[in-house]
Design a protein around this motif. Sequence first.
Motif, mmCIF file in Angstrom:
data_model
loop_
_atom_site.group_PDB
_atom_site.id
_atom_site.type_symbol
_atom_site.label_atom_id
_atom_site.label_comp_id
_atom_site.label_asym_id
_atom_site.label_seq_id
_atom_site.Cartn_x
_atom_site.Cartn_y
_atom_site.Cartn_z
ATOM 1 N N ASP A 70 1.212 -1.189 -0.012
ATOM 2 C CA ASP A 70 -0.254 0.098 0.303
ATOM 3 C C ASP A 70 1.064 1.109 -0.402
ATOM 4 O OD1 ASP A 70 -2.532 -1.778 0.425
ATOM 5 O OD2 ASP A 70 -2.709 -0.847 2.281
ATOM 6 N N ASP A 71 1.795 1.138 0.764
ATOM 7 C CA ASP A 71 2.495 2.283 0.597
ATOM 8 C C ASP A 71 3.618 2.695 -0.255
ATOM 9 O OD1 ASP A 71 4.046 -0.175 1.104
ATOM 10 O OD2 ASP A 71 6.090 1.349 2.619
ATOM 11 N N GLU A 91 1.494 4.614 -2.904
ATOM 12 C CA GLU A 91 0.555 5.821 -2.423
ATOM 13 C C GLU A 91 1.539 7.106 -2.796
ATOM 14 O OE1 GLU A 91 0.327 9.177 1.114
ATOM 15 O OE2 GLU A 91 0.717 6.619 1.495
ATOM 16 N N MET A 93 1.322 6.602 -6.545
ATOM 17 C CA MET A 93 -0.383 7.872 -6.916
ATOM 18 C C MET A 93 0.929 9.134 -6.589
ATOM 19 S SD MET A 93 -2.595 5.780 -7.694
ATOM 20 C CE MET A 93 -3.921 6.931 -8.056
ATOM 21 N N ASN A 94 0.987 9.674 -6.162
ATOM 22 C CA ASN A 94 1.694 10.990 -5.773
ATOM 23 C C ASN A 94 2.451 11.146 -6.768
ATOM 24 O OD1 ASN A 94 -0.016 10.563 -4.079
ATOM 25 N ND2 ASN A 94 1.591 10.508 -1.881
ATOM 26 N N ASP A 138 -8.053 6.977 -10.897
ATOM 27 C CA ASP A 138 -7.672 7.071 -9.662
ATOM 28 C C ASP A 138 -6.220 8.413 -9.029
ATOM 29 O OD1 ASP A 138 -8.464 5.028 -8.820
ATOM 30 O OD2 ASP A 138 -6.791 3.611 -8.453
ATOM 31 N N LYS A 146 -7.574 12.241 -7.629
ATOM 32 C CA LYS A 146 -6.976 12.437 -6.413
ATOM 33 C C LYS A 146 -5.737 13.753 -6.310
ATOM 34 C CE LYS A 146 -6.998 8.375 -3.895
ATOM 35 N NZ LYS A 146 -6.764 6.719 -4.341
ATOM 36 N N ILE A 185 -4.269 16.171 -3.883
ATOM 37 C CA ILE A 185 -2.036 16.060 -3.707
ATOM 38 C C ILE A 185 -1.781 17.163 -4.187
ATOM 39 C CG2 ILE A 185 -0.472 14.272 -4.552
ATOM 40 C CD1 ILE A 185 -2.556 12.703 -5.038
#
Length: 157
Positions: free
Chosen positions: A10-11, A14, A17-18, A62, A66, A70
Amino acid sequence: MTNVFRTLRDDEIEIVMNAPAMVAMLVAGADDDVDKDEIAEAIHYATTAKHRYDMLGEYFEDVANKFEDIFKNYISDLPTDLDTRQHTITSYLRQLNSILPKVDPEVAKQVHQFLLDIAKVVAEASGGVFGIKKVSKAEAQWLSLDMIDKPADYEMM
């Protein structure tokens, strides 16, 4: 989140995603002046780019949902000193070097290309004659995203 990242924690997801927002911030802030055109172009590109990268449709949905939040959060959370901010972003993006080799090589290539493309779009968003296609020297030095290994560099690992 799309199955193309199922091998990631998950990290790590992230960070992937960022990364587009971080790249946009790196380039937009290179001249120590993030202007509204750069922000608008980054958001627009992130929300419309999914048609250019066939394996990443869900990823782009996604990211698009976001991206603006972000990006705006990073604007307020990152250091205000230019050198410190650029170093912080560069360090963050370097984490992709241990993450992208964990996904399908074609997915990694498309993510890397998207990051390069968003860097270019942001750099071209302001400046020049009537704001058209002029990249500042400060922005140009970041366009190749040298801190992120090219997927071809680790495909053989």
